[in-house]
Design a protein around this motif. Structure first.
Motif, short mmCIF file in Angstrom:
data_model
loop_
_atom_site.label_atom_id
_atom_site.label_comp_id
_atom_site.label_asym_id
_atom_site.label_seq_id
_atom_site.Cartn_x
_atom_site.Cartn_y
_atom_site.Cartn_z
N VAL A 138 19.85 1.99 3.08
CA VAL A 138 19.80 1.59 1.67
C VAL A 138 21.14 1.82 0.96
O VAL A 138 21.36 1.29 -0.12
N LEU A 139 22.05 2.59 1.56
CA LEU A 139 23.37 2.84 0.99
C LEU A 139 24.45 1.96 1.62
O LEU A 139 25.64 2.17 1.40
N PHE A 140 24.05 0.96 2.39
CA PHE A 140 25.00 0.09 3.09
C PHE A 140 25.96 -0.58 2.11
O PHE A 140 25.55 -1.08 1.07
N ASP A 141 27.24 -0.58 2.45
CA ASP A 141 28.28 -1.20 1.64
C ASP A 141 29.01 -2.23 2.50
O ASP A 141 29.79 -1.87 3.38
N SER A 142 28.78 -3.50 2.25
CA SER A 142 29.38 -4.56 3.07
C SER A 142 30.90 -4.62 2.90
O SER A 142 31.59 -5.18 3.74
N ASP A 143 31.44 -4.05 1.82
CA ASP A 143 32.89 -4.01 1.64
C ASP A 143 33.55 -3.00 2.59
O ASP A 143 34.72 -3.10 2.89
N LYS A 144 32.76 -2.02 3.04
CA LYS A 144 33.31 -0.97 3.90
C LYS A 144 33.11 -1.28 5.38
O LYS A 144 33.93 -0.91 6.21
N PHE A 145 32.00 -1.96 5.73
CA PHE A 145 31.68 -2.23 7.13
C PHE A 145 31.39 -3.71 7.33
O PHE A 145 30.82 -4.36 6.46
N ASN A 146 31.74 -4.20 8.51
CA ASN A 146 31.46 -5.60 8.84
C ASN A 146 30.17 -5.76 9.62
O ASN A 146 29.87 -6.82 10.13
N SER A 147 29.39 -4.71 9.73
CA SER A 147 28.13 -4.78 10.47
C SER A 147 26.99 -5.09 9.50
O SER A 147 27.19 -5.53 8.39
N GLU A 148 25.79 -4.84 9.95
CA GLU A 148 24.58 -5.11 9.17
C GLU A 148 23.90 -3.80 8.77
O GLU A 148 24.08 -2.78 9.42
N PRO A 149 23.08 -3.81 7.72
CA PRO A 149 22.37 -2.60 7.31
C PRO A 149 21.12 -2.32 8.16
O PRO A 149 20.54 -1.25 8.06
N TRP A 150 20.67 -3.28 8.98
CA TRP A 150 19.48 -3.12 9.82
C TRP A 150 19.88 -2.60 11.19
O TRP A 150 20.82 -3.12 11.80
N PHE A 151 19.17 -1.57 11.70
CA PHE A 151 19.46 -0.99 13.00
C PHE A 151 18.17 -0.79 13.78
O PHE A 151 17.31 -0.01 13.35
N PRO A 152 18.01 -1.45 14.91
CA PRO A 152 16.86 -1.15 15.76
C PRO A 152 17.07 0.23 16.39
O PRO A 152 18.20 0.69 16.54
#
Length: 158
Positions: A138-152
């Motif tokens: 829920v704290l995912f920042d797309s400006d900081k990481f190029n990945s996705e906020p969802w993780f299996p």
């Protein structure tokens, strides 16, 4: 929160056999591609308060490499709460603090080191010692990481 959990663990250990409520486990992961490598080791321990609620701590260490672009070491820890409303369903909340140490090779050689906090809400199918599910940062920042906020995830405890 650590003091609360530590105090709870101590008070429970006074009245019952503490270790009979503790489970160890975690995650081991690896991904390999033509130009990409990721290796993760994340041991953890949880205390089962009852059949519905568990809490614990974990460590995480990992290595990432994208050929001719960057390599990174990642390490840190987490606090974890697990809820099992019914035996087959496990809900989780995890607060994770990780240190990222990146060394970039291209287009310019430089280093980037920072801390990142993640707050994950998860749900999974519980089949005994193994839980398979997905979690969302829920704290995912797309400006900081190029990945996705969802993780299996696959969580294993013994």
């Amino acid at each position: 929160m650590l003091l609360f959990l530590g105090g709870s663990f101590f008070s429970f250990s006074q009245s019952t056999d503490f270790m009979s409520h503790v489970q160890f486990g975690g995650e081991i992961g690896a991904q390999f591609g033509s130009n990409f490598t990721e290796v993760t080791l994340a041991p953890s321990a949880i205390y089962n308060f009852n059949q519905y609620v568990s809490a614990g701590v974990g460590l995480r260490g990992g290595y990432l490499k994208e050929k001719n672009y960057y390599d990174a070491w990642i390490y840190g820890g987490s606090l974890l709460a697990l809820f099992n409303p019914i035996r087959e369903i496990q809900l989780s909340v995890e607060l994770e603090q990780l240190r990222y140490n990146f060394s970039y090779d291209a287009p310019i050689s430089y280093d980037d080191n920072f801390w990142n906090t993640g707050l994950y809400l998860g749900a999974g199918y519980n089949s005994g010692n193994v839980v398979i599910g997905i979690r969302y940062n829920v704290l995912f920042d797309s400006d900081k990481f190029n990945s996705e906020p969802w993780f299996p995830f696959i969580r294993v405890y013994f």
